[in-house]
Design a protein around this motif. Sequence first.
Motif, PDB file in Angstrom:
ATOM      1  N   GLU A 109      -1.976  -5.652   0.625  1.00 18.55           N
ATOM      2  CA  GLU A 109      -1.503  -5.022  -0.604  1.00 18.55           C
ATOM      3  C   GLU A 109      -2.574  -4.095  -1.162  1.00 18.55           C
ATOM      4  N   SER A 110      -2.190  -3.349  -2.168  1.00 15.49           N
ATOM      5  CA  SER A 110      -3.115  -2.604  -3.018  1.00 15.49           C
ATOM      6  C   SER A 110      -3.041  -3.230  -4.396  1.00 15.49           C
ATOM      7  N   LEU A 111      -4.151  -3.151  -5.133  1.00 17.89           N
ATOM      8  CA  LEU A 111      -4.171  -3.643  -6.502  1.00 17.89           C
ATOM      9  C   LEU A 111      -4.223  -2.449  -7.440  1.00 17.89           C
ATOM     10  N   LEU A 112      -3.281  -2.399  -8.357  1.00 15.96           N
ATOM     11  CA  LEU A 112      -3.288  -1.375  -9.397  1.00 15.96           C
ATOM     12  C   LEU A 112      -3.889  -1.990 -10.650  1.00 15.96           C
ATOM     13  N   ILE A 113      -4.802  -1.265 -11.286  1.00 11.03           N
ATOM     14  CA  ILE A 113      -5.369  -1.682 -12.567  1.00 11.03           C
ATOM     15  C   ILE A 113      -4.969  -0.616 -13.572  1.00 11.03           C
ATOM     16  N   ALA A 114      -3.988  -0.950 -14.395  1.00  7.64           N
ATOM     17  CA  ALA A 114      -3.441   0.002 -15.371  1.00  7.64           C
ATOM     18  C   ALA A 114      -4.048  -0.272 -16.735  1.00  7.64           C
ATOM     19  N   LYS A 115      -4.380   0.788 -17.448  1.00  7.33           N
ATOM     20  CA  LYS A 115      -4.893   0.668 -18.812  1.00  7.33           C
ATOM     21  C   LYS A 115      -3.808   1.133 -19.770  1.00  7.33           C
TER      22      LYS A 115
ATOM     23  N   PRO B 297       0.794  -1.230   0.000  1.00  5.53           N
ATOM     24  CA  PRO B 297       0.000   0.000   0.000  1.00  5.53           C
ATOM     25  C   PRO B 297       0.826   1.279   0.000  1.00  5.53           C
ATOM     26  N   ASP B 298       1.972   1.267   0.683  1.00  6.44           N
ATOM     27  CA  ASP B 298       2.774   2.490   0.759  1.00  6.44           C
ATOM     28  C   ASP B 298       3.515   2.809  -0.546  1.00  6.44           C
ATOM     29  N   ALA B 299       3.506   1.888  -1.505  1.00  4.86           N
ATOM     30  CA  ALA B 299       4.158   2.125  -2.801  1.00  4.86           C
ATOM     31  C   ALA B 299       3.161   2.360  -3.929  1.00  4.86           C
ATOM     32  N   ALA B 300       1.879   2.146  -3.673  1.00  6.62           N
ATOM     33  CA  ALA B 300       0.873   2.133  -4.740  1.00  6.62           C
ATOM     34  C   ALA B 300       0.716   3.469  -5.452  1.00  6.62           C
ATOM     35  N   GLU B 301       0.519   4.546  -4.726  1.00  6.79           N
ATOM     36  CA  GLU B 301       0.282   5.854  -5.346  1.00  6.79           C
ATOM     37  C   GLU B 301       1.476   6.300  -6.192  1.00  6.79           C
TER      38      GLU B 301
ATOM     39  N   ASN C  75      -6.014   2.689 -11.728  1.00  4.19           N
ATOM     40  CA  ASN C  75      -6.876   2.684 -10.548  1.00  4.19           C
ATOM     41  C   ASN C  75      -6.106   2.039  -9.404  1.00  4.19           C
ATOM     42  N   VAL C  76      -6.212   2.616  -8.216  1.00  4.35           N
ATOM     43  CA  VAL C  76      -5.562   2.069  -7.030  1.00  4.35           C
ATOM     44  C   VAL C  76      -6.671   1.564  -6.103  1.00  4.35           C
TER      45      VAL C  76
END
Length: 106
Positions: free
Chosen positions: A55-61, A15-19, A35-36
């Motif tokens: 964790e966080s999930l990133l959804i990249a387009k 989570p601390d690396a997601a943004e 999207n985070v």
Amino acid sequence: MNPDAALLVLISCPPDAAEALAAALVEARLAACVNVLPGLRSVYRWQDAVERADESLLIAKTTAARYAALEAGVRQRHPYELPEVVAVDIAAGLPAYLQWLVAAVR
């Protein structure tokens, strides 16, 4: 594959690396949007042990043409030794959105 084919890329990270990772991918035009999604709990096998991680999930387009560069960008910036980076074809979508996506990563 058509270089303008749209892809969703799933990336899990702490989570601390997601943004920061999401912003870096968009700023470098490797992804049109990321999207985070916070609050992910992962259970996985790593080095013969069952692990658990918040964790966080990133959804990249992105597009097929930009996928290799996006993957390299994630590997360069991601804190994990072996990050999850999984691409899924977008079979259909709002045509204007898909056109924007392609233009945003050029």
